[in-house]
Design an enzyme around this catalytic site. Structure first.
Site, short mmCIF file in Angstrom:
data_model
loop_
_atom_site.label_atom_id
_atom_site.label_comp_id
_atom_site.label_asym_id
_atom_site.label_seq_id
_atom_site.Cartn_x
_atom_site.Cartn_y
_atom_site.Cartn_z
N HIS A 1 4.25 0.91 2.04
CA HIS A 1 4.38 0.05 3.21
C HIS A 1 3.76 -1.30 2.89
O HIS A 1 2.97 -1.43 1.95
CB HIS A 1 3.75 0.68 4.46
CG HIS A 1 2.26 0.89 4.35
ND1 HIS A 1 1.69 1.94 3.67
CD2 HIS A 1 1.22 0.16 4.86
CE1 HIS A 1 0.37 1.87 3.75
NE2 HIS A 1 0.07 0.80 4.47
N GLU B 1 0.84 -1.19 0.00
CA GLU B 1 0.00 0.00 0.00
C GLU B 1 0.88 1.25 0.00
O GLU B 1 2.07 1.19 0.33
CB GLU B 1 -0.91 0.02 1.24
CG GLU B 1 -1.92 -1.11 1.30
CD GLU B 1 -2.79 -1.02 2.55
OE1 GLU B 1 -2.54 -0.12 3.38
OE2 GLU B 1 -3.69 -1.85 2.71
N TYR C 1 -8.45 -8.04 5.64
CA TYR C 1 -7.88 -6.69 5.73
C TYR C 1 -6.80 -6.49 4.67
O TYR C 1 -6.75 -5.46 3.99
CB TYR C 1 -7.31 -6.48 7.13
CG TYR C 1 -6.61 -5.14 7.31
CD1 TYR C 1 -7.35 -3.97 7.49
CD2 TYR C 1 -5.22 -5.05 7.31
CE1 TYR C 1 -6.71 -2.75 7.65
CE2 TYR C 1 -4.57 -3.83 7.47
CZ TYR C 1 -5.32 -2.69 7.63
OH TYR C 1 -4.70 -1.48 7.78
N THR D 1 -35.16 -36.18 -36.27
CA THR D 1 -34.51 -35.39 -35.22
C THR D 1 -34.05 -34.04 -35.75
O THR D 1 -34.26 -33.00 -35.11
CB THR D 1 -33.32 -36.17 -34.62
OG1 THR D 1 -33.79 -37.38 -34.01
CG2 THR D 1 -32.61 -35.33 -33.56
N ASP E 1 -38.27 -44.88 -38.98
CA ASP E 1 -36.98 -45.55 -38.92
C ASP E 1 -35.85 -44.56 -38.65
O ASP E 1 -36.00 -43.35 -38.81
CB ASP E 1 -36.71 -46.30 -40.23
CG ASP E 1 -37.63 -47.50 -40.41
OD1 ASP E 1 -38.04 -48.08 -39.38
OD2 ASP E 1 -37.93 -47.84 -41.57
N SER E 2 -34.72 -45.11 -38.27
CA SER E 2 -33.53 -44.29 -38.08
C SER E 2 -33.11 -43.66 -39.40
O SER E 2 -33.34 -44.21 -40.47
CB SER E 2 -32.40 -45.16 -37.52
OG SER E 2 -31.22 -44.41 -37.34
N ARG E 3 -32.51 -42.48 -39.33
CA ARG E 3 -31.97 -41.76 -40.48
C ARG E 3 -33.06 -41.29 -41.46
O ARG E 3 -32.84 -41.22 -42.66
CB ARG E 3 -30.91 -42.59 -41.22
CG ARG E 3 -29.70 -42.90 -40.36
CD ARG E 3 -28.62 -43.63 -41.13
NE ARG E 3 -27.48 -43.89 -40.28
CZ ARG E 3 -26.47 -43.05 -40.07
NH1 ARG E 3 -26.49 -41.86 -40.65
NH2 ARG E 3 -25.46 -43.36 -39.28
N HIS F 1 1.83 -4.95 4.34
CA HIS F 1 1.15 -5.76 5.35
C HIS F 1 1.36 -7.22 4.97
O HIS F 1 1.26 -7.59 3.79
CB HIS F 1 -0.35 -5.47 5.38
CG HIS F 1 -0.70 -4.10 5.86
ND1 HIS F 1 -0.35 -3.64 7.11
CD2 HIS F 1 -1.37 -3.08 5.26
CE1 HIS F 1 -0.80 -2.41 7.26
NE2 HIS F 1 -1.41 -2.03 6.15
#
Length: 361
Positions: free
Chosen positions: A57, A49, A103, A229, A223-225, A59
């Protein structure tokens, strides 16, 4: 005349103040680390500080593994490496290392070494109140930073209420899931069945008008594909629930337009939240495993995606005698679509994928 009182400090925590010290934090730390003591040093923190007149100084907090007895008031003196100057500190035993550290931290120009050793004195009536600690935790910016604050300043709560504290902080600091960017635009799905497209138009094509109060959901089997999704996820902001239900704030948001329920077994959904999700119910709770109940805003439809066959098909599941009541309810709250062909033409999506790659390159 009594003899002068001998200097003696015995403590695990030492608070040192060098009132006039031109050394850098780094140089001071190096010299303190190299001091030979019969008790191991565990932690050193230094703050630099400036006085009002501009003179620096320091601390310092020094923590030892056990109590260290200092009988030489010059033991912690620092030496200038460039000129003949010694810097002598005021030496005190620190009753609360947490208070001293707070502090020292206040001005921010600090350096530290080792692992801070937590003590409970501050939490038993020192400068740090519980409200201050929790306010500091809320301002910490992340779960881990907040936990570090409470571990240091409220150790009793940290130990006895750790599970609740962690759970609460995870909710407080939860970030909204990153929006998913579809690899294909909705326009590339050119083989969408009319009834399926009509459902999407009725819900997403309202423009600025308010959406239906209790929108109908849709169950798509194929079915898949077949692209189901990708189509479902390209319609707008949504939650994606795959394999199981997860309402954790890291992956689930109340500020979306719909839920996608993908490859979640119908018998599992029946045990959990079939009517809440497919019925677009509002303001309901889900009890997550190992967590507190989660409040779901709701009021949005679900797109359920499944494959044909035993254990996967929602239609076959509802056709079972024991599910007659659930089937009658579902027919009133969702439409069923069975895909017989992919939702896209391969040439359409291939050309769009090429365009996306060029735009990214």
């Amino acid at each position: 005349m009594p003899p002068p009182k001998k200097f003696r400090v015995q403590s695990k925590n030492y608070f040192l103040t060098y009132p006039q010290c031109s050394l850098s934090k780094e140089e001071a730390l190096s010299q303190l680390q190299n001091l030979n003591t019969p008790v191991n040093k565990k932690f050193i923190k230094i703050c630099r500080e400036l006085h009002e007149n501009g003179e620096p100084h320091l601390h310092v907090l020094v923590q030892f593994e056990g109590k260290y007895q200092c009988t030489n008031n010059r033991f912690f003196d620092l030496v200038s490496p460039t000129r003949s100057a010694h810097f002598h500190p005021n030496i005190q035993g620190a009753k609360s290392s947490s208070d001293v550290k707070s502090y020292i931290d206040k001005d921010g120009d600090t350096i530290e070494w080792g692992d801070f050793q937590i003590d409970g004195r501050s939490a038993r009536g020192g400068q740090q109140s519980a409200n201050d600690s929790y306010a500091k935790a809320l301002n910490a910016g992340s779960v881990q930073s907040a936990l570090a604050v409470l571990r240091e300043e409220q150790p009793k709560d940290f130990v006895l209420q750790n599970h609740n504290i962690r759970s609460n902080l995870e909710r407080i600091f939860a970030k909204a899931p990153e929006p998913w960017v579809p690899p294909f635009q909705v326009s590339s799905f050119t083989n969408v069945p009319d009834e399926m497209q009509e459902w999407a138009d009725n819900y997403f094509g309202t423009g600025d008008a308010a959406p239906p109060d209790r929108p109908v959901s849709i169950i798509v089997e194929g079915d898949s594909r077949t692209g189901k999704t990708m189509w479902a996820r390209a319609l707008g902001p949504h939650n994606y629930l795959s394999g199981h239900l997860d309402f954790n704030g890291r992956v689930f948001s109340n500020d979306v337009q719909y839920n996608v329920i993908d490859d979640i077994a119908p018998h599992y959904l029946k045990l959990k939240h079939w009517k809440e999700l497919l019925g677009a119910q509002k303001d309901w709770q889900s009890n997550c495993k190992y967590g507190k109940p989660v409040q779901i805003k709701g009021g949005i439809p679900a797109i359920v995606l499944c494959n044909p066959g035993e254990g996967a098909s929602y239609k076959e599941f509802l056709d079972k005698a024991e599910n007659t009541g659930l089937k009658n309810w579902t027919i009133k709250n969702a439409i069923f679509i069975t895909l017989t062909a992919p939702l896209y033409q391969e040439s359409t999506q291939a050309s769009q994928e090429t365009g996306n790659q060029k735009a990214q390159g």
